[in-house]
Design a protein around this motif. Structure first.
Motif, mmCIF file in Angstrom:
data_model
loop_
_atom_site.group_PDB
_atom_site.id
_atom_site.type_symbol
_atom_site.label_atom_id
_atom_site.label_comp_id
_atom_site.label_asym_id
_atom_site.label_seq_id
_atom_site.Cartn_x
_atom_site.Cartn_y
_atom_site.Cartn_z
ATOM 1 N N ALA A 25 0.001 -1.886 -6.370
ATOM 2 C CA ALA A 25 -1.165 -1.232 -6.976
ATOM 3 C C ALA A 25 -2.352 -2.189 -7.008
ATOM 4 O O ALA A 25 -3.494 -1.786 -6.754
ATOM 5 C CB ALA A 25 -0.830 -0.744 -8.375
ATOM 6 N N GLU A 28 -3.834 -2.432 -3.525
ATOM 7 C CA GLU A 28 -4.590 -1.223 -3.209
ATOM 8 C C GLU A 28 -5.953 -1.244 -3.889
ATOM 9 O O GLU A 28 -6.976 -0.930 -3.265
ATOM 10 C CB GLU A 28 -3.800 0.024 -3.613
ATOM 11 C CG GLU A 28 -2.621 0.293 -2.710
ATOM 12 C CD GLU A 28 -1.739 1.434 -3.197
ATOM 13 O OE1 GLU A 28 -1.951 1.971 -4.309
ATOM 14 O OE2 GLU A 28 -0.812 1.808 -2.442
ATOM 15 N N ALA A 29 -5.985 -1.631 -5.172
ATOM 16 C CA ALA A 29 -7.250 -1.696 -5.908
ATOM 17 C C ALA A 29 -8.174 -2.744 -5.289
ATOM 18 O O ALA A 29 -9.379 -2.518 -5.135
ATOM 19 C CB ALA A 29 -6.995 -2.004 -7.383
ATOM 20 N N LYS A 32 -9.760 -1.455 -2.073
ATOM 21 C CA LYS A 32 -10.884 -0.548 -2.339
ATOM 22 C C LYS A 32 -12.125 -1.348 -2.743
ATOM 23 O O LYS A 32 -13.237 -1.035 -2.318
ATOM 24 C CB LYS A 32 -10.512 0.457 -3.425
ATOM 25 C CG LYS A 32 -9.517 1.484 -2.961
ATOM 26 C CD LYS A 32 -9.124 2.432 -4.080
ATOM 27 C CE LYS A 32 -8.038 3.394 -3.600
ATOM 28 N NZ LYS A 32 -7.551 4.242 -4.676
ATOM 29 N N PHE A 33 -11.935 -2.364 -3.580
ATOM 30 C CA PHE A 33 -13.058 -3.211 -3.995
ATOM 31 C C PHE A 33 -13.661 -3.925 -2.784
ATOM 32 O O PHE A 33 -14.882 -3.954 -2.609
ATOM 33 C CB PHE A 33 -12.598 -4.214 -5.052
ATOM 34 C CG PHE A 33 -13.678 -5.148 -5.518
ATOM 35 C CD1 PHE A 33 -14.764 -4.677 -6.237
ATOM 36 C CD2 PHE A 33 -13.601 -6.503 -5.252
ATOM 37 C CE1 PHE A 33 -15.767 -5.546 -6.687
ATOM 38 C CE2 PHE A 33 -14.585 -7.372 -5.697
ATOM 39 C CZ PHE A 33 -15.667 -6.892 -6.411
ATOM 40 N N PRO A 101 -11.218 -5.742 -9.602
ATOM 41 C CA PRO A 101 -9.955 -5.560 -10.316
ATOM 42 C C PRO A 101 -9.335 -6.933 -10.590
ATOM 43 O O PRO A 101 -9.606 -7.891 -9.860
ATOM 44 C CB PRO A 101 -9.097 -4.762 -9.343
ATOM 45 C CG PRO A 101 -9.813 -4.694 -8.056
ATOM 46 C CD PRO A 101 -11.193 -5.233 -8.246
#
Length: 143
Positions: A25, A28-29, A32-33, A101
């Motif tokens: 997770a 993945e975060a 995206k960032f 994140p």
């Protein structure tokens, strides 16, 4: 203004924990960032670094060189990853960093450091030195 953003190491990043759902997770975060940074024209480069158990340091003392094998102590003083960002000023870099994140499973830190620019050295940089530096930068940008 170019800055380097360091992801500070932690005990977890230095031991290299096995992948978990939490880590998936987190990746993945972070992906995206990173995509947001790229799409905004901010991110120039970035990557994660293996733990210092895979690293070496070279210590200089005059003409002598000594190779020091990792791992190295004090994880909170080490670097686990980095980005190079092109931002208008430090405030913009801080704004982006606050949107990041958490890069580690537990508490962590980012450190933002501006790069020196050739103009920062004033008269110490002759026109010849400036031209040579520009030639090297141009060559790097073509590779």
């Amino acid at each position: 203004m170019r800055v380097m953003v360091f992801v500070k190491a932690t005990e977890d990043s230095e031991t290299g924990p096995p992948p978990t759902e939490e880590m998936t997770a987190m990746f993945e975060a972070m992906g995206k960032f990173n995509e947001e940074l790229v799409n905004a024209g901010i991110m120039v480069d970035g990557d994660g670094l293996k733990p210092t158990s895979h690293a070496k340091r070279i210590a200089f003392s005059g003409p002598d060189r000594k190779v020091i094998d990792g791992p190295f102590p004090n994880p909170n003083e080490l670097v686990a990853g980095y980005w190079i960002w092109n931002v208008k000023d430090m405030d913009e870099a801080v704004s982006w960093a606050k949107r990041c994140p958490n890069p580690m499973p537990g508490p962590s830190e980012l450190e933002i450091r501006p790069f020196y620019e050739i103009a920062d050295f004033g008269e110490a940089v002759t026109p010849e030195i400036a031209a040579h530096e520009q030639k090297l930068r141009d060559k790097l940008s073509k590779e």
